[in-house]
Design a protein around this motif. Structure first.
Motif, PDB file in Angstrom:
ATOM      1  N   ASP A 121      -6.543   7.814   1.163  1.00 41.70           N
ATOM      2  CA  ASP A 121      -5.752   6.896   0.343  1.00 41.70           C
ATOM      3  C   ASP A 121      -4.289   6.912   0.783  1.00 41.70           C
ATOM      4  O   ASP A 121      -3.622   5.868   0.771  1.00 41.70           O
ATOM      5  CB  ASP A 121      -5.872   7.297  -1.129  1.00 41.70           C
TER       6      ASP A 121
ATOM      7  N   ARG B 221      -2.672   1.895   0.221  1.00 38.77           N
ATOM      8  CA  ARG B 221      -3.066   0.670  -0.468  1.00 38.77           C
ATOM      9  C   ARG B 221      -2.119   0.309  -1.606  1.00 38.77           C
ATOM     10  O   ARG B 221      -2.064  -0.835  -2.042  1.00 38.77           O
ATOM     11  CB  ARG B 221      -4.502   0.806  -0.971  1.00 38.77           C
ATOM     12  N   ARG B 222      -1.355   1.286  -2.112  1.00 41.79           N
ATOM     13  CA  ARG B 222      -0.364   0.999  -3.153  1.00 41.79           C
ATOM     14  C   ARG B 222       1.029   0.776  -2.572  1.00 41.79           C
ATOM     15  O   ARG B 222       2.008   0.652  -3.302  1.00 41.79           O
ATOM     16  CB  ARG B 222      -0.343   2.147  -4.170  1.00 41.79           C
TER      17      ARG B 222
END
Length: 392
Positions: free
Chosen positions: A87, A92-93
């Motif tokens: 992540d 992705r953020r």
């Protein structure tokens, strides 16, 4: 699939079911979001999807021999990461893009004229290298492509156009950065990966340039391109992904060239057409096709050269056969003679960190498929190597 949608009119339901079954002969367990968009295209809003498919997303069929990866856990295992690290690198953020501390970013940035080099840091580069070697290398590129393809290169590109009556060359503007993350996602999805895996692979291989970096952009159009998720020029995966995303472009330009009795080939952002056909009529058609395929031609780089002029491609003169220009060959000979006579340090006027390796590469380049030049240059290079050993 029939129980997944609540509709009112039976006739409409029958048409909808028929359309879904025709579009999806196999149940789309690997792409529920795509199914939702498909239903929306028939006027069925998302709200009518009663429940998601019970089975988890998984690979249905791999199109090529790429490794099967069913979900994010499988992708993390493939990359030898835990879920949190995956992540973090996929970002992705967009925490990485917004980070003010350079140490928290995954890329280093450097402006070179009208290009931005976005070089991934070592850990992300290693992950991208694995994606390149084990996934992208299994997907075939178009036969007209010669850049960043094993067994092909500048010389094979030039050979396609050697000894022709006329040569047309054109350049694509911002070749890597003009390829959006949406196209990369479609590529991974088309290879057979489920939506979640395709999203994560896209995030690992694309980026959005931070606002602070964009303030130094040489023109607003380039800044607008870099502001959206795109292929970074500097990542090991970008050349292969760009070639694969340009497959339709290469196929259409190959067909166009054949229609005019010409030969077409591409090396990265360099397009070349050669033969005896009417190349002047070709220019607007190529520009139109490139635009339709998501690229833009640079009009200032478009050139038509006839046999009576010097025809060159990727640094090679192709009027007869691919060869380094005589002036470049003579300059290399002079540098080698200087290095053999006065030493490598004295001849290294441009400050190359490993000048001997640099000279060895230039000799190999200039000697390719040219025996007489190869003999002279290698004799001089041997003298340089001998004097370097003696001088130690």
């Amino acid at each position: 699939m029939l129980s997944a949608v609540r509709v009112v009119a039976p006739a409409r339901a029958r048409r909808l079911v028929d359309a879904v079954l025709q579009a999806y002969p196999r149940a789309p367990v690997d792409r529920p979001r795509e199914l939702s968009r498909f239903l929306a295209g028939f006027g069925v809003p998302r709200a009518v999807i009663r429940r998601r498919l019970v089975a988890p997303a998984r690979v249905v069929r791999m199109r090529w021999k790429a490794p099967r990866i069913d979900d994010l856990a499988g992708l993390a295992a493939f990359l030898e990461l835990d879920g949190g690290a995956l992540d973090w690198f996929a970002d992705r953020r967009e925490l990485n893009r917004q980070a003010r501390d350079e140490r928290l970013r995954h890329y280093r940035y450097a402006w070179l004229s009208h290009r931005l080099i976005e070089a991934p840091k070592p850990r992300l580069r290693a992950l991208q290298r694995r994606v390149l070697d084990e996934i992208l290398a299994t997907i075939p590129v178009h036969d007209a492509v010669h850049g960043f393809v094993p067994g092909r290169g500048t010389h094979t590109f030039a050979e396609r156009h050697a000894g022709q009556d006329v040569l047309l060359t054109m350049d694509l503007r911002a070749f890597f950065s003009s390829i959006t993350a949406a196209r990369i996602y479609g590529l991974f999805l088309g290879a057979g990966y489920p939506e979640t895996v395709a999203h994560a692979l896209t995030a690992l291989t694309t980026t959005r340039t931070p606002a602070r970096v964009l303030r130094s952009a040489p023109d607003p159009d380039l800044a607008a391109v870099l502001r959206r998720p795109h292929l970074p020029q500097g990542a090991p995966t970008s050349p292969a992904l760009a070639n694969l995303c340009a497959f339709r472009l290469d196929r259409r330009l190959t067909g166009l060239a054949e229609r005019f009795g010409l030969t077409y080939a591409r090396y990265a952002d360099d397009l070349a057409f050669s033969g005896t056909g009417p190349v002047d009529r070709l220019t607007p058609l190529v520009a139109h096709i490139a635009t339709e395929e998501g690229f833009r031609v640079r009009p200032d780089k478009t050139k038509v050269r006839h046999r009576s002029q010097r025809q060159s491609l990727t640094g090679l003169v192709v009027n007869e056969r691919p060869a380094v220009a005589r002036a470049d060959y003579d300059r290399l000979r002079a540098i080698l003679h200087d290095a053999a006579t006065h030493g490598l340090d004295a001849a290294n006027r441009d400050g190359h960190p490993d000048f001997l390796a640099h000279l060895t590469g230039r000799v190999a380049w200039a000697s390719h498929d040219h025996p007489s030049r190869a003999t002279k240059l290698r004799r001089l290079l041997n003298q340089v190597q001998s004097s370097h050993i003696v001088g130690r």
